[in-house]
Structure formats: C-alpha cells, structure tokens
Design a protein around this motif. Structure first.
Motif, short mmCIF file in Angstrom:
data_model
loop_
_atom_site.label_atom_id
_atom_site.label_comp_id
_atom_site.label_asym_id
_atom_site.label_seq_id
_atom_site.Cartn_x
_atom_site.Cartn_y
_atom_site.Cartn_z
N MET A 53 12.92 3.57 -0.08
CA MET A 53 13.91 3.09 -1.05
C MET A 53 13.48 3.30 -2.50
O MET A 53 14.32 3.63 -3.37
CB MET A 53 14.20 1.61 -0.81
N LEU A 54 12.21 3.12 -2.83
CA LEU A 54 11.78 3.12 -4.23
C LEU A 54 12.13 4.41 -4.96
O LEU A 54 12.78 4.36 -6.02
CB LEU A 54 10.28 2.83 -4.32
N PRO A 55 11.72 5.58 -4.48
CA PRO A 55 12.03 6.79 -5.27
C PRO A 55 13.52 7.06 -5.38
O PRO A 55 13.99 7.58 -6.40
CB PRO A 55 11.31 7.91 -4.51
N PRO A 64 0.84 -1.21 0.00
CA PRO A 64 0.00 0.00 0.00
C PRO A 64 0.87 1.25 0.00
O PRO A 64 1.82 1.36 0.77
CB PRO A 64 -0.80 -0.12 1.32
N GLY A 65 0.58 2.17 -0.89
CA GLY A 65 1.35 3.41 -0.97
C GLY A 65 2.44 3.39 -2.02
O GLY A 65 3.14 4.39 -2.20
N LYS A 66 2.57 2.27 -2.73
CA LYS A 66 3.64 2.17 -3.72
C LYS A 66 3.50 3.22 -4.82
O LYS A 66 4.48 3.81 -5.27
CB LYS A 66 3.64 0.76 -4.32
N ARG A 67 2.27 3.46 -5.25
CA ARG A 67 2.04 4.42 -6.33
C ARG A 67 2.50 5.81 -5.92
O ARG A 67 3.10 6.54 -6.71
CB ARG A 67 0.57 4.42 -6.71
N LEU A 97 7.05 10.24 -5.94
CA LEU A 97 8.14 10.98 -5.32
C LEU A 97 9.40 10.92 -6.16
O LEU A 97 10.19 11.86 -6.22
CB LEU A 97 8.42 10.42 -3.92
N GLY A 98 9.60 9.78 -6.84
CA GLY A 98 10.77 9.65 -7.69
C GLY A 98 10.69 10.50 -8.94
O GLY A 98 11.72 10.86 -9.52
N ARG A 99 9.48 10.83 -9.39
CA ARG A 99 9.31 11.63 -10.60
C ARG A 99 9.18 13.12 -10.31
O ARG A 99 9.23 13.94 -11.22
CB ARG A 99 8.07 11.16 -11.37
N LYS A 100 9.03 13.47 -9.06
CA LYS A 100 8.83 14.86 -8.69
C LYS A 100 10.08 15.69 -8.97
O LYS A 100 11.20 15.23 -8.76
CB LYS A 100 8.46 14.95 -7.21
N GLU A 101 9.90 16.90 -9.46
CA GLU A 101 11.03 17.78 -9.74
C GLU A 101 11.55 18.42 -8.46
O GLU A 101 10.84 18.56 -7.47
CB GLU A 101 10.61 18.88 -10.73
N ALA A 102 12.80 18.82 -8.49
CA ALA A 102 13.42 19.47 -7.33
C ALA A 102 12.74 20.80 -7.03
O ALA A 102 12.43 21.57 -7.94
CB ALA A 102 14.90 19.69 -7.59
N GLU A 103 12.51 21.05 -5.76
CA GLU A 103 11.98 22.34 -5.34
C GLU A 103 13.05 23.20 -4.68
O GLU A 103 12.90 24.40 -4.56
CB GLU A 103 10.81 22.14 -4.37
N GLY A 104 14.11 22.54 -4.23
CA GLY A 104 15.19 23.27 -3.57
C GLY A 104 16.39 23.42 -4.47
O GLY A 104 16.33 23.23 -5.68
N THR A 105 17.51 23.76 -3.87
CA THR A 105 18.77 23.88 -4.60
C THR A 105 19.90 23.50 -3.66
O THR A 105 19.67 23.17 -2.49
CB THR A 105 18.96 25.31 -5.13
N LEU A 106 21.10 23.55 -4.15
CA LEU A 106 22.28 23.30 -3.33
C LEU A 106 23.07 24.60 -3.23
O LEU A 106 23.32 25.26 -4.24
CB LEU A 106 23.16 22.20 -3.94
N GLU A 107 23.43 24.97 -2.02
CA GLU A 107 24.23 26.17 -1.84
C GLU A 107 25.62 25.78 -1.36
O GLU A 107 25.78 24.88 -0.53
CB GLU A 107 23.58 27.12 -0.83
N ALA A 127 3.26 -0.91 9.51
CA ALA A 127 3.80 -0.46 8.22
C ALA A 127 5.31 -0.66 8.18
O ALA A 127 6.02 0.04 7.46
CB ALA A 127 3.47 1.01 8.01
N TYR A 128 5.80 -1.65 8.92
CA TYR A 128 7.23 -1.86 9.09
C TYR A 128 7.99 -1.96 7.77
O TYR A 128 8.88 -1.18 7.47
CB TYR A 128 7.44 -3.11 9.94
N HIS A 129 7.60 -2.91 6.92
CA HIS A 129 8.27 -3.07 5.63
C HIS A 129 7.86 -1.97 4.65
O HIS A 129 8.67 -1.51 3.84
CB HIS A 129 7.96 -4.44 5.03
N ARG A 130 6.60 -1.57 4.73
CA ARG A 130 6.10 -0.57 3.78
C ARG A 130 6.87 0.74 3.89
O ARG A 130 7.22 1.35 2.87
CB ARG A 130 4.61 -0.33 4.01
N LYS A 131 7.12 1.20 5.11
CA LYS A 131 7.84 2.46 5.29
C LYS A 131 9.23 2.40 4.67
O LYS A 131 9.71 3.35 4.05
CB LYS A 131 7.94 2.81 6.78
N TRP A 132 9.88 1.25 4.84
CA TRP A 132 11.22 1.10 4.29
C TRP A 132 11.18 1.09 2.76
O TRP A 132 12.00 1.72 2.10
CB TRP A 132 11.84 -0.20 4.83
N LEU A 133 10.21 0.40 2.20
CA LEU A 133 10.07 0.35 0.74
C LEU A 133 9.69 1.72 0.18
O LEU A 133 10.16 2.12 -0.89
CB LEU A 133 9.03 -0.69 0.35
N ASP A 134 8.83 2.45 0.90
CA ASP A 134 8.49 3.82 0.49
C ASP A 134 9.74 4.68 0.39
O ASP A 134 9.86 5.52 -0.50
CB ASP A 134 7.53 4.45 1.52
#
Length: 650
Positions: free
Chosen positions: A174-176, A60-63, A68-78, A165-172
C-alpha cells in the motif's frame, strides 16, 4: 558529433523531490545529496532529537517500500487498438497492468491533475491477492505474472494470516501506491479508500503519514446490511477513509436545492450572552392575526421584549420591537435588515429572517451546500449489487461488487466538468459504471482512468468458471480485466438504451492500454573523463544502430502507436490528448499532439527521413516541440528546425 537535444537524455530518471529541494534551497544539496546538517541550520534546529519528533507507523522493510514509490517508470503503456469502444472520440481510459508501475508511468502526465481517487484494495483477510513488489525488473516480472500459482501449485500471491509478515506485506504493497496517488491529486483533490476491520487501523496511520493527519476528512461507515451470523457479533459495516490533498483548498460540498430553515437564536449562556436587537415593522410573523407578545417568553431559548410589543397583523409585525435573546446570527441579521445580500458560513444565500408562531426568530436559506453524514446511506445489501451486475452481464461473473450509488455519491460531492477520477484497483469497474451513470443524470462530463492487473481466472472457483465460460462466448482472454471492460460496454449500452437522447452526447467509450516494456533503450551516461572512457563511449554509440528496442517495426502500426504513446507520456501529456495526423506538409507524417492541460504542442515525426519540404513548411510556436529520430534528420535541417522551435531527437 552532432550537438543535439536528446529526447532520451531529457527523460533520464532522477529524484524529482531532490531536484525541487535543490531549486528552492540550493544550500541543502551537496554532491547531489541532502546535507542533513544544512537542513538543521536552515530551520534553526540545534537540538534535534529523534525521540522528540513524535510517532509513526513502523514495520521492517518500510524504507524499501518508500523507495518503490520514488522509483521512476521503467516500462510504458501501449495502446490495445480495437479493444475499447468509441476510441476516436472518448476521453476515458482503461489500463491493464501492475498498478504500481502504471502509476509511475502516469506520474509525469497526471501529476496534480486527478481530482478524485477511489480504490477498493485487498482487505488482507488472509486469502487476498497481494501484489509482489520486491523485484528489480517490474515490467519483466509483470509480463511473467500470468497466474496465482507456480508450476508446482505453490501460491505466489496469497498472504495467509499465519504468515509472520502478514501485516507487513500488505503495508509494503500500500505505501508506495499511496505515495504516488498523492502526487497525482490536484491541490483540492480527494481520495476514498474502502477497507474493513482487518487493516482499518493500519491504513488510518499509513494515510496520516502519506497525506498528513491534518488532511483526514472522515471515516465513512458503509452499512452493508449483512444478515448472517459472523462469530461473536454480526458485522454489518465497512469503512471508507476519506483524505484530502490539501484540507485548506477544499470547500464545503456543493449541491442540493430547495429552501432550508434554520434557527437564529439559542439558549443564553456565558458563551452566548443575551444582547438586544431591534426588528423593524413588517417582519414576517407566523402567528394568528392579532397575537400580542410582551415581556419574557419561550422555553429554554428565552426572549425578553425590552421595547415595544410583538404584534401580528396580517402575518407581519405591526410595530418596531426590541428583543433581548441569545442570538446566533446577529451580524447576519444586521446586514439583512440593512438591505444587504447575506451569505452564511457555507456560502448559502439567506432569504429571510422571520418570527415563528411562538415568536422565536428563524431564517430561511437557499440550499447550495451539502453536509453528508459519516454514516453512509443504506445503499442496499451486497447481494443486491451482485444481482444487478448479474442482470447486466447475464450471469454471476464477479463477487461482491461495490455499490454504484455509493461511488456516484462520492463523485457528485467533489467532481465537476472535465474532472478526472482514478481507480487503480478497478476490479469489475464499478467506478467507470458510476461515472457514466452520474454523467447521464446531470449532464456533466467527468472522465475516468481504470487500472487493473490482468489476473487469470481460476477454473476451480465456481464464479470464475462461470466467467470463463462467458468470456469464451465473446472470445476474450480469461482475466479480471475482460470482465471489467465488458461491464463498461454493457453499462454504456444500457444507459443509452434508457436515454436514447444522449446518443452522441454521453461518453460511454474507453481506450485500452497495456503495460509493456519501453520502446526506447535505456540511456547510459558516460562515466570517466579520460580519452579511453570517451573512446569506449563512442564505440558503443557506433554499435547502437537504433535507440529503439530490438524488434521494433516502423511498418507495424501497433509499434508506431506504442512509441507515440510513450513519447506522449514522457513529455507529460495526458493519454486522452488530441492527436492530429498531418500529411499535407510534405512526404512525412507528422503527429500534432495537444493537451488542454499543457501550454505547448508536440510535433512528432517517426519517419526514417525528414524531408526538407517538411522543415520548410512546418510552423509552430517558440515553446512547441518537434521530436524525431536522431538518424532521420541532417545537421542542416536540424539547425533550420531549431530556429523555429525546440527540437529533440530519439
């Protein structure tokens, strides 16, 4: 209104994958959305049934995690000026920040440019730090994130096994990150991921999905040599999963030296039937002088002489001889005895075919390829590496670091001159230490990028308490990042102390960057086409005196360098790009930025007014860019610059 190319508009986030599909197959996109039926028609699939597609890892929550992996950056690096080492000459990078947002920031500049990734993520043992990615304002949340508990002492980051949500949180988590990691890898790039039995099975399935099952290379087993009893069994090992970006693009591992010996025949069978081969006079024969072999000889790998005799005279065959046997390299033998250069299947040069003392045919090769075992060499006990880090830093400040020799081996297998290695769970910066050590040994210049969340150290933990006391002595904040950076400094000093001849040749420096809010206000496109919408848009533009964030100070060098870094990243240039400051054109400062991986040069001026003499004097190629503030240049000078090359404004 000035008709200008806007730097802000040109970097507005969009779904790059959808855009790529649109360029390749425009018929698949309608109203900027994927037409599923058109896709089915394209591939000729008239009976699509999801139940026949195969299987995949689901939770649950994989989608949402994929998004999150496709989201564009909102911040920057200083840049954190002065916090690194040899900042003017180094190509190495250390970044403080949430690695998901940092990977987004790096995506445009480093897509398909990272040769190797090594990560040692949380193992999800029930006490690990799990990155909280379920927020909509990543940089704001990151900047708030200064500890592991809230004011009431409630855990913000642990993932206890009792959690539903033990495994789910970890997979959430790692995936993105793995999705973005794949985009950064070169076509022949590789990724190593350390893990233990808690999540090895889930990680394998997850990586099969992200990288492709066909790109799985090995499940390497690291023998940690633990000796303490752990439940029913003693657990001596950990896993290192190895995936390739594209299996077809990765050849055998180069390396090794010396001469290797191999057999050229094997047992006769249906799959390997006997055939004849005629050997000329003068083939090396390692039998006593005068030895004569006739008829059938040998044990399981039998040979039968069908013509002539196998006679040894002064270490060579005395006459031509025809032998029937189960050859494994008959074509190579034909080419070799015909006087041709012969390479084996690994590209190794065949030096000689010869008879051993028993009359069996062998060959020697010039070793140029390695075939490492999947059971890794014993790099020593974990305590040895903890002790080595203690000796380097002067105390126990970081538990269970990974072995430097192991990361060195991984790097030597796949990295060559100029290649980049990325570690976005940097920890104590073992990967950076390993790269410097390896470079010092073989003279190859490899580069690294380390990324680590600046987690606050906990005074209640003995190891952290020691680290805090140490950081106080060097006047540094109490975070894991400071341990990693100090480890890099000390490791570089130690290597140069042992090899003073490498002073000025070996890159032991690094630049430091920190995740921050964007310096540029978010672009808001117009909506609606009536006169009222246009008037509203123009009034908003009038209110916006500057496109830069509130508080930006053009007299502050940190702000200027931060904006310059953001421009570099948005334009797809690497963080170690060469920046030349030009002050001789006129009354303006122009930064000329070049990156060997990019075909164009950026010319950036952040002054509040562009001088006409600057426009008259500056020269750049047609594809090069000139970037400046929209308010700093007149229409006339903008048009004049546009005749020389591409111009964008902020």
């Amino acid at each position: 209104m000035k008709n200008r190319n806007s730097f802000v508009e040109s970097t507005t986030p969009r779904d790059e994958r959808l855009e790529t599909l649109k360029q390749l197959y425009p018929e698949l996109i309608r109203d900027n959305r994927l037409d599923i039926q058109a896709l089915k028609d394209l591939v000729g699939d008239e009976s699509f049934d999801e139940s026949e597609v195969g299987y995949s890892l689901y939770w649950p929550g994989k989608r949402e995690a994929k998004k999150l992996g496709r989201k564009e950056a909102e911040g920057t690096l200083e840049p954190v000026l002065g916090d690194g080492k040899n900042e003017d000459s180094t190509n190495n990078i250390y970044i403080e920040g949430d690695n998901l947002e940092v990977l987004r920031c790096l995506k445009k500049s480093y897509a398909s440019r990272v040769k190797m990734i090594y990560i040692d993520p949380p193992y999800n043992t029930g006490k690990d730090f799990i990155y909280p990615d379920n927020y909509t304002e990543p940089v704001d949340e990151y900047l708030k994130f200064t500890g592991q508990v809230d004011g009431a002492g409630n855990s913000l980051v642990s993932n206890p096994k009792s959690s539903g949500a033990y495994h789910r949180k970890w997979l959430d988590m790692m995936l993105p990150r793995l999705q973005l990691a794949r985009e950064l890898l070169t076509d022949d790039g590789v990724i190593f991921i350390s893990i233990d039995d808690n999540e090895q099975a889930n990680l394998k399935l997850l990586c099969d999905e992200v990288f492709g099952e066909e790109n799985f290379a090995a499940d390497l087993i690291w023998n940690k040599q633990h000796s303490q009893q752990q439940g029913l069994f003693k657990r001596y090992h950990e896993h290192v999963l190895l995936y390739l970006r594209n299996f077809e693009s990765v050849g055998n591992i180069s390396g090794g030296d010396g001469i290797i010996e191999a057999g050229a025949q094997k047992k006769i069978s249906k799959a390997n039937p006997a055939s004849e081969f005629t050997f000329p006079v003068g083939v090396r024969f390692d039998a006593p002088n005068g030895t004569i072999i006739e008829g059938t000889y040998g044990d399981s790998e039998k040979s039968t002489i069908t013509k002539g005799r196998l006679i040894c005279k002064d270490g060579k065959t005395a006459e031509e001889v025809t032998i029937s046997a189960g050859w494994t390299q008959k074509n190579q033998m034909k080419s070799f005895f015909a006087g041709e250069k012969v390479l084996d299947s690994k590209g190794q040069l065949v030096l000689e075919f010869f008879f051993n003392s028993a009359g069996k045919i062998k060959c020697t090769k010039e070793r140029s390829q390695l075939t490492p075992p999947t059971v890794l060499p014993q790099y020593g006990m974990v305590s040895e590496h903890t002790e080595a880090l203690k000796d380097l830093l002067g105390g126990y400040y970081f538990p269970t670091p990974k072995p430097v020799p192991m990361i060195k081996d991984f790097s030597s297998w796949f990295l060559s001159e100029g290649d980049v290695v990325l570690d976005f769970f940097s920890g104590s910066a073992t990967t950076a230490h390993s790269i410097m050590q390896l470079n010092s040994e073989d003279g190859v210049n490899r580069k690294y990028i380390m990324v680590q969340l600046p987690v606050e150290l906990d005074e209640k933990n003995d190891t952290d308490k020691n680290a805090i006391d140490f950081l106080n002595t060097i006047d540094k904040p109490h975070t894991i990042c400071e341990i990693g950076k100090e480890r890099i400094r000390c490791a570089g000093n130690k290597i140069l102390g042992e090899h003073p001849e490498l002073e000025g040749k070996l890159d032991v420096g690094f630049k430091v960057y920190r995740l921050a809010k964007s310096n540029i206000k978010a672009y808001k496109p117009t909506s609606g086409s009536d006169a009222e919408s246009l008037d509203l848009f123009l009034s908003e533009m009038d209110k916006q005196v500057t496109p830069l964030r509130d508080g930006f100070d053009f007299k502050n060098e940190n702000d200027i360098q931060g904006l310059l870094t953001e421009i570099i990243l948005r334009q797809g240039f690497a963080l170690d790009s060469r920046i030349e400051t030009i002050t001789t054109i006129a009354n303006n400062i122009v930064y000329r930025i070049s990156d060997p991986g990019r075909p164009i040069v950026l010319n950036v001026c952040l002054d509040d007014s562009i001088d006409k003499q600057t426009v008259d004097n500056i020269e750049f190629a047609d594809d090069d860019k000139f970037i400046c503030l929209n308010s700093s240049i007149s229409d006339e000078l903008y048009a004049q610059l546009s005749d020389k090359g591409r111009v964008e404004t902020i």
